[in-house]
Design a protein around this motif. Structure first.
Motif, PDB file in Angstrom:
ATOM      1  N   GLU B 180      -8.127 -23.258   1.925  1.00  0.00           N
ATOM      2  CA  GLU B 180      -6.861 -22.265   2.408  1.00  0.00           C
ATOM      3  C   GLU B 180      -5.363 -23.539   1.796  1.00  0.00           C
ATOM      4  N   SER B 181      -5.405 -24.631   2.625  1.00  0.00           N
ATOM      5  CA  SER B 181      -3.856 -25.657   2.138  1.00  0.00           C
ATOM      6  C   SER B 181      -4.311 -25.191   0.044  1.00  0.00           C
ATOM      7  N   LEU B 182      -4.819 -25.804  -0.174  1.00  0.00           N
ATOM      8  CA  LEU B 182      -5.276 -25.987  -1.339  1.00  0.00           C
ATOM      9  C   LEU B 182      -4.897 -24.331  -2.409  1.00  0.00           C
ATOM     10  N   ASN B 183      -5.120 -23.473  -1.901  1.00  0.00           N
ATOM     11  CA  ASN B 183      -4.283 -22.322  -2.809  1.00  0.00           C
ATOM     12  C   ASN B 183      -2.852 -21.816  -2.375  1.00  0.00           C
ATOM     13  N   ILE B 184      -2.828 -22.279  -0.985  1.00  0.00           N
ATOM     14  CA  ILE B 184      -1.279 -22.629  -0.784  1.00  0.00           C
ATOM     15  C   ILE B 184      -0.549 -23.482  -1.590  1.00  0.00           C
ATOM     16  N   ALA B 185      -1.405 -24.646  -1.708  1.00  0.00           N
ATOM     17  CA  ALA B 185      -0.403 -25.530  -2.986  1.00  0.00           C
ATOM     18  C   ALA B 185      -0.247 -24.919  -4.352  1.00  0.00           C
ATOM     19  N   ALA B 186      -1.383 -24.382  -5.196  1.00  0.00           N
ATOM     20  CA  ALA B 186      -1.814 -24.022  -5.708  1.00  0.00           C
ATOM     21  C   ALA B 186      -0.409 -23.367  -6.043  1.00  0.00           C
ATOM     22  N   ALA B 187      -0.199 -22.170  -5.255  1.00  0.00           N
ATOM     23  CA  ALA B 187       0.715 -21.221  -4.700  1.00  0.00           C
ATOM     24  C   ALA B 187       1.931 -21.251  -4.716  1.00  0.00           C
ATOM     25  N   MET B 188       2.385 -22.596  -4.625  1.00  0.00           N
ATOM     26  CA  MET B 188       3.582 -23.106  -4.326  1.00  0.00           C
ATOM     27  C   MET B 188       3.985 -23.689  -5.381  1.00  0.00           C
ATOM     28  N   VAL B 189       3.297 -24.247  -6.020  1.00  0.00           N
ATOM     29  CA  VAL B 189       3.565 -24.390  -8.410  1.00  0.00           C
ATOM     30  C   VAL B 189       3.961 -23.240  -8.890  1.00  0.00           C
ATOM     31  N   ASN B 190       2.694 -22.538  -7.820  1.00  0.00           N
ATOM     32  CA  ASN B 190       2.882 -20.744  -9.139  1.00  0.00           C
ATOM     33  C   ASN B 190       4.629 -20.670  -9.102  1.00  0.00           C
ATOM     34  N   ASN B 192       7.096 -22.090  -8.730  1.00  0.00           N
ATOM     35  CA  ASN B 192       8.070 -22.470  -9.472  1.00  0.00           C
ATOM     36  C   ASN B 192       8.559 -22.314 -10.679  1.00  0.00           C
ATOM     37  N   SER B 193       7.582 -21.329 -11.085  1.00  0.00           N
ATOM     38  CA  SER B 193       7.051 -21.201 -12.401  1.00  0.00           C
ATOM     39  C   SER B 193       8.443 -20.373 -12.979  1.00  0.00           C
ATOM     40  N   ASP B 194       8.462 -19.513 -14.629  1.00  0.00           N
ATOM     41  CA  ASP B 194       9.021 -19.103 -14.955  1.00  0.00           C
ATOM     42  C   ASP B 194       8.541 -17.501 -14.978  1.00  0.00           C
ATOM     43  N   GLN B 195       6.952 -17.440 -14.965  1.00  0.00           N
ATOM     44  CA  GLN B 195       6.488 -15.938 -14.823  1.00  0.00           C
ATOM     45  C   GLN B 195       6.270 -15.127 -13.959  1.00  0.00           C
ATOM     46  N   GLN B 196       7.133 -13.951 -14.479  1.00  0.00           N
ATOM     47  CA  GLN B 196       7.116 -12.913 -12.933  1.00  0.00           C
ATOM     48  C   GLN B 196       5.680 -12.730 -12.358  1.00  0.00           C
ATOM     49  N   LEU B 197       5.056 -12.251 -13.122  1.00  0.00           N
ATOM     50  CA  LEU B 197       3.926 -12.168 -12.512  1.00  0.00           C
ATOM     51  C   LEU B 197       2.878 -13.361 -11.739  1.00  0.00           C
ATOM     52  N   LEU B 198       3.101 -14.432 -12.291  1.00  0.00           N
ATOM     53  CA  LEU B 198       2.344 -15.666 -11.601  1.00  0.00           C
ATOM     54  C   LEU B 198       3.020 -15.941 -10.156  1.00  0.00           C
ATOM     55  N   ARG B 199       4.787 -16.264  -9.987  1.00  0.00           N
ATOM     56  CA  ARG B 199       5.204 -15.867  -8.872  1.00  0.00           C
ATOM     57  C   ARG B 199       4.764 -14.633  -8.018  1.00  0.00           C
ATOM     58  N   ASP B 235      15.413  -9.444  -8.882  1.00  0.00           N
ATOM     59  CA  ASP B 235      15.015  -8.833  -7.547  1.00  0.00           C
ATOM     60  C   ASP B 235      13.387  -8.348  -6.977  1.00  0.00           C
ATOM     61  N   LEU B 236      12.643  -8.677  -7.716  1.00  0.00           N
ATOM     62  CA  LEU B 236      11.337  -7.326  -7.362  1.00  0.00           C
ATOM     63  C   LEU B 236      10.496  -9.224  -6.421  1.00  0.00           C
ATOM     64  N   VAL B 237      10.692 -10.329  -6.603  1.00  0.00           N
ATOM     65  CA  VAL B 237       9.826 -11.390  -6.213  1.00  0.00           C
ATOM     66  C   VAL B 237      10.769 -11.596  -5.014  1.00  0.00           C
ATOM     67  N   ARG B 238      12.129 -11.679  -4.878  1.00  0.00           N
ATOM     68  CA  ARG B 238      12.759 -11.149  -3.543  1.00  0.00           C
ATOM     69  C   ARG B 238      12.099 -10.259  -2.767  1.00  0.00           C
TER      70      ARG B 238
END
Lengths: 386, 550, 259
Positions: B180-190, B192-199, B235-238
């Motif tokens: 679970e922590s790894l998933n969160i870590a990966a998501a935290m990295v993503n 910061n990406s510039d792709q809306q879908l990834l975020r 906006d969508l991300v927010r």
């Protein structure tokens, strides 16, 4: 001796006529009220008769305790209400007086704020809380000395007596009451100086609290208060009301079935007792110079019960004797053998409940009765008895 | 030299492989110390960044015992080699130069002058690689706690270069919590990406977790800057972040409630322990024992003495202390009953006063014997630590044990009273003394035993209290009022009532604390009980009927 | 305070029944101490209530005197007053006096003081504080002490009296209270045969001016009272009538007299 005829003309006189021990007590108190200040103020310091100021203060303190003990004996000795929270009423009276003395300090405090006591300035308060209003006025404060304990006693008593909370249950919740107040007064937010309480008083009605004269006057007032309270309590317990109290103490159900509203009778005496305790606290504070939440401690309240129990409950003068005797012993032993004091007090307690259920007064009465008996039977058969 | 030749071939092949794929599980098996030395010494000779990267990866994927130490030292700039004999060393600055230790043998080589060693230099690119490799090494550790810590560290410092390592670790991770922590870590990295879908995906993956870092990131997205614009421009991300955040918060709220309940129950258990002895002496026998607190104090001091007697077995001394405290307090209780209380039955107020006298004597006795200062009783190791259930909820073992302990004590007591012959006699005597007497029960003996039982249980409570608070002469006083409140609230003579009262008061106290503060919460509870007694003068579970009304 | 309406004097013709219970039920933890009990006591009547232990006699007394509230049912005093609305002190002031099974007098007060406390009058705190005994009242106290045969003990503490004397003192206290209705719970318990007979005579004397309900076990005492008898069993009335009639009832013999 005094001519007894002068007593018969007034109600109080007749009351005292029937109360020999009370007469002696009042005589001693009135004598002390005059002599102790005289011996302090007039006698030269090295004289045999000189009473040092610290002794005056100490005696004044004992008298405040005696007044408090009277208050407790009135409800416990005569109505069977064992309050383990009477120290709360004493402390409330003391706080009311302390608040007045605090306001009298004015600009002479460390921070020189005319309006706010030092501890409020220290807490960055900018305004006097509403419940401090009026305490700059002496008469208002004295009114509060009686009113605050009375209101607490009324509310608490009204709830408890109406619901017929009696015996040990009542004792336990009175203890909870004083404990809750202890915790509350420890909080700085309450606006009563928190942990440190109220202290560094300067003067009362313009008289310096440090001066010997003021101290002597306070002592004399304490003695007078004990006398007046004694007479008041004696009047109460000698009236038909007093007999109803005894009836409640010994047969509460019976008293109810006789048609007496037991809760009203209990409530009245409880409130009177609380006011007396409040006055005791108010006299105590200027003499010792401090009031802090420690006075609410459950142990303090239990100590009051000790005084009354050891003196002899249900006699009024026993309460006074007990308070003075136990406190004198406390002063002596905590000074001379601090280790021994609690052992002594504890043992005194156990022994007095086991073997002296009527306290010092009971022992004295018993001894006198025995002597009277011996005198009465000091005729032929006496030899066979021993 | 044969070895050396083979090895070089290996290095080359593997280097190629690693430069493409990064570190895999241990692939490079070094069979002898000589091989290890050979590999490590490459660090001295490697000069180009790419060579060093290859080497770092190689070391990381080897079975070298020093691999973490070496790489950490390299990262921290503490890896040097001696100029004279080209030995790889760890070097720590020292007034006279460096204190050096051989990397290969672990031998202490003493202090050496500044000029006699040279640092193995690294640059920013290497630092990034090292971070990744070290994180991955931790993620591959055999110790679950270390893996979890590594994953949590990654959550706190999300960087794109860790992503491959995280993904690889995810593939082999067996512990659900680490995963679970790894998933969160990966998501935290993503995130910061510039792709809306990834975020958006990343935000979505927070749903259902309770990670506080993730929550604060999501909350940060809702903030506005000084011009009134959202810091998060998309906006969508927010909005999706806001939705997930609300859900996370409400879930965290539930766990907060669970945690408060747990705290409340553990406080209630302390109350139960301190009150259950009183429920016997006061509730069953009707004796107001003001020395009850001092019985607890004796129990706590017994724990202290036992610990002094067996200093080498701190972990077990508390187990020994439980029966010892029971016996000590129980015996003192029996002495008090036979010596004093026996003469005062039917006079509850006198009993109260006499036992208060006893409490003063006991306090002073303890003060004289052990000094007035508080004594410290150390906690056994198995009481420390906590059981972490998820990001928002962890239950400390000492609280957990005290709940279990108090329940065990209560159940044993109920068993004793309800199912044993002694208990039967106790109940018989308290219910109808005359009848019990005429049936040949020695009521005096049963009284003493019952009182001893109540006192002994207070002693056991003292053992528990020694773990929670200072052991001093005033220990008992601070609990006596609470104990009486519990017994009176629960209803006298009813063990279930005592249990219920203790638990509900404990929980109420803990739920009031966040709003009112600890002191005010306690005042509220006291006032509540005072008012409650007006309503039900005989407590919550009072015995009803005519017999008890007089 | 509730409005306590003093009823018109005793022997008033308008009153149909002094005490009227109908369908009264009271249970403690599921046990029905009183079960659908009905009872009707006429003004001036002397009624004996008998029943084995646990028949609900004391609970019935508790309900009438306001110590216990019934679950259901009517309890009426002098036709119109609903007793379930009042507490002990109110009910005492309404004119119902109760004597307990165990003699309860104030042992630390004298015989005189006990009677003085019970003497009819306002029961307020302030009146008690400033109370002065009038000559009239003093006479009344003396009379009652005389009536219960304790004249020689007037100044003695009540605690020093014998068991029987305490019972009489309590009865005396009830009389000065001036009740319309007296509830007397086992007055003969623990008395010698001679005292028992005296007590029966005393109650019959009292009955001349008061309605009296007596709960008793002692059959000789009941016989001496020579009154209507109600037999209680398991919280309700089993039989009612003259003692001769009741004692012939086979059910009564089975549950009570036969044992």
């Amino acid at each position: 001796m005094i001519n007894t005829k002068i007593f018969e003309h007034s109600a109080i006189g007749r009351l005292l006529l029937a109360d020999k021990a009370g007469r002696y007590l009042i005589a001693v108190l009135l004598a002390a009220m005059v002599l102790v200040p005289l011996c302090n103020l007039i006698m030269p310091e090295g004289s045999f008769l000189y009473v040092p100021t610290y002794v005056v203060v100490l005696l004044g303190k004992y008298l405040c305790y005696a007044l408090l003990a009277l208050a407790l004996d009135l409800i416990w000795g005569y109505c069977g209400i064992l309050s383990l929270g009477h120290g709360a009423f004493f402390a409330l009276g003391g706080y009311a007086m302390g608040m007045h003395l605090m306001r009298q300090i004015g600009e002479r405090g460390v921070y020189g704020n005319a309006e706010l006591p030092d501890f409020m300035v220290f807490l960055n308060w900018t305004e006097l809380p509403w419940y401090w209003y009026g305490f700059d006025n002496f008469f208002f404060s004295m009114f509060m000395v009686a009113l605050v304990p009375a209101v607490l006693a009324f509310v608490f008593g009204w709830l408890a007596f109406r619901s017929r909370v009696t015996g040990v249950y009542l004792s336990i919740i009175t203890q909870a009451m004083t404990y809750a107040l202890l915790l509350a007064f420890f909080r700085n937010d309450m606006g009563f100086g928190g942990n440190n309480g109220l202290t560094d008083f300067k003067d009362i009605l313009g008289f310096s609290l440090q001066s010997d004269v003021t101290r002597c006057v306070l002592f004399a007032l304490s003695a007078l208060s004990v006398v007046l309270a004694y007479v008041l309590c004696r009047a109460i317990v000698s009236s038909k009301y007093g007999r109803v109290l005894v009836a409640i103490r010994d047969a509460e159900s019976r008293t109810r079935f006789m048609g007496y509203r037991v809760e009203h009778f209990k409530l009245f005496v409880f409130v009177v007792s609380a006011i007396l305790a409040g006055i005791a606290g108010a006299l105590y504070v200027p003499q010792v110079g401090i009031i802090n939440p420690g006075e609410f401690g459950p142990i303090n309240s239990i100590e009051i019960v000790i005084w009354v129990a050891i003196g002899g409950r249900g006699t009024l003068f026993g309460a006074v004797i007990g308070a003075v005797a136990v406190n004198y012993a406390k002063t002596y032993f905590t000074g001379a053998f601090p280790e021994v004091w609690l052992f002594m007090l504890g043992t005194l307690f156990v022994i007095s409940t086991l073997y002296l259920p009527k306290g010092i007064v009971g022992v004295v009465t018993q001894m006198r009765e025995r002597r009277a008996e011996r005198n009465a039977t000091s005729t032929p058969e006496q030899g066979a008895e021993s | 030299m044969k070895h050396s030749h083979v090895f070089r071939m290996l290095v080359l092949t593997l280097s190629l492989l690693f430069s493409l794929q990064g570190v895999q599980a241990e692939q490079v098996v070094l069979e002898s110390e000589a091989d290890s030395a050979l590999l490590l010494n490459q660090l001295i000779s490697a000069s180009s960044t790419s060579d060093k990267i290859n080497l770092i990866n190689l070391i990381a994927s080897s079975n070298l015992s020093q691999r973490s130490a070496v790489l950490n030292a390299l990262q921290d700039g503490q890896l040097y080699y001696t100029k004279s004999d080209e030995k790889l060393v760890y070097a720590i600055t020292h007034p006279d130069g460096y204190q050096i230790t051989s990397v290969i043998s672990g031998e202490d080589l003493g202090v050496i002058g500044n000029r006699k060693v040279r640092k193995i230099s690294i640059n920013n690119e290497l630092r990034a690689v090292l971070r990744g490799v070290l994180a991955e090494l931790s993620l591959r550790s055999d110790d679950v706690a270390e893996r979890l810590k590594a994953a949590k560290d990654l959550i706190r410092s999300p960087a794109a270069e860790f992503l491959p390592a995280i993904e690889r670790a995810k593939a082999v991770e067996t512990s659900a919590r680490v995963l679970e922590s790894l998933n969160i870590a990966a998501a935290m990295v993503n995130l910061n990406s510039d792709q809306q879908l990834l975020r958006l995906d990343a935000i979505e993956s927070f749903r259902g977790t309770l990670d506080t870092d993730a929550m604060s990131i999501l909350a940060g997205m809702q903030l506005k800057d000084s011009d009134g614009n959202y810091t998060e421009k998309d906006d969508l991300v927010r909005e999706s972040a806001a939705a997930v955040l609300t859900e996370m918060r409400s879930k965290a709220e539930i766990y907060k409630v669970i945690e408060n309940t747990f705290f409340g129950l553990s406080l209630g258990s302390v109350l139960l322990l301190t009150a259950v002895g009183l429920a016997i002496t006061f509730g069953v026998m009707g004796v107001i024992n003001m020395a009850h607190g001092e019985m607890m104090m004796l129990g706590a001091y017994t724990t202290y003495v036992i610990q002094l007697l067996m200093p080498n077995y701190i972990d077990y001394s508390i187990i020994v202390a439980i029966p010892a405290a029971f016996l000590v307090s129980g015996l003192v209780g029996i002495v008090i009953e036979r010596g004093i209380i026996r003469h005062l039955y039917g006079r509850p107020l006198e009993t109260l006063l006499a036992t208060f006298g006893v409490s003063l004597i006991l306090q002073q006795a303890v003060r004289s014997i052990f000094s007035p200062l508080n004594k410290s009783v150390s906690a056994p190791s198995w009481l420390s630590g906590s059981w972490e259930i998820n990001g928002a909820l962890s239950l400390t073992y000492n609280r957990l044990y005290i709940i279990i302990f108090s329940l065990v004590v209560l159940l044993m007591l109920v068993f004793l009273l309800k199912k044993t012959f002694v208990g039967l006699q106790m109940r018989a005597v308290t219910q109808n003394r005359a009848m019990a007497n005429s049936m040949g029960i020695r009521t005096g003996w049963v009284d003493a035993l019952t009182f001893g039982l109540g006192s002994g249980i207070a002693g056991i409570a003292g053992v528990a209290l020694s773990q929670l608070t200072n052991v001093g002469p005033n220990l008992g006083q601070s609990y006596i009022i609470d104990s009486f409140m519990v017994v009176v609230f629960g209803g006298v003579g009813n063990l279930f009532g005592t249990f219920f009262a203790a638990m509900s008061l404990g929980v109420a106290n803990k739920f009031l604390e966040p709003f009112a503060g600890a002191v005010l919460a306690k005042i509220f509870v006291l006032v509540f009980i005072i008012l409650f007694i007006q309503w039900r003068p005989r407590g919550l579970f009072a015995l009803k009927g005519r017999s008890v009304e007089d | 305070m509730s409005a306590v309406v003093k009823s018109p004097g005793f022997h008033s013709d308008e009153i149909q029944s002094m005490l009227y219970l109908s369908g009264v039920t009271k249970s403690f933890d599921g046990f029905k101490a009183i079960n659908n009990l009905s009872l009707d006591i006429a003004p001036g009547e002397l009624r004996a209530i008998i029943g084995p232990n646990g028949a609900g006699k004391s609970t019935m007394m508790d309900i009438i005197t306001g110590k216990t509230r019934p679950d259901t049912g009517q309890v009426r005093f002098q036709d119109s007053i609903d007793l379930t609305q009042y507490d002990e002190a109110d009910i005492a002031n309404l004119g119902i006096g109760r004597k307990f099974q165990k003699p309860t007098v104030v042992e630390t007060l004298t015989v005189w003081e006990n009677v003085e406390l019970a003497l009819a009058g306002t029961r307020s705190v302030m009146r008690a504080l400033f109370h002065k005994l009038s000559a009239e009242q003093a006479d009344k106290i003396t009379d009652v002490i005389q009536l219960v045969g304790l004249k020689a003990k007037t100044g003695d503490l009540a605690g020093s009296l014998s068991h029987g004397q305490k019972q009489w003192l309590e009865i005396g206290m009830l009389i000065v209270q001036g009740p319309e209705l007296l509830l007397v719970d086992e007055p003969a318990a623990g008395m010698t045969d001679h005292e028992t007979m005296e007590t029966a005579a005393l109650l019959k004397e009292i009955n001349k001016d008061h309605t009296v309900v007596v709960v008793e076990h002692d059959m000789d005492f009941i016989k001496a009272l020579d009154s209507k008898v109600t037999v209680l069993h398991e919280g309700s009335v089993l039989a009612e009538g003259r003692l001769e009639v009741v004692s012939a009832n086979p059910r009564v013999i089975e549950v009570y007299l036969g044992r």
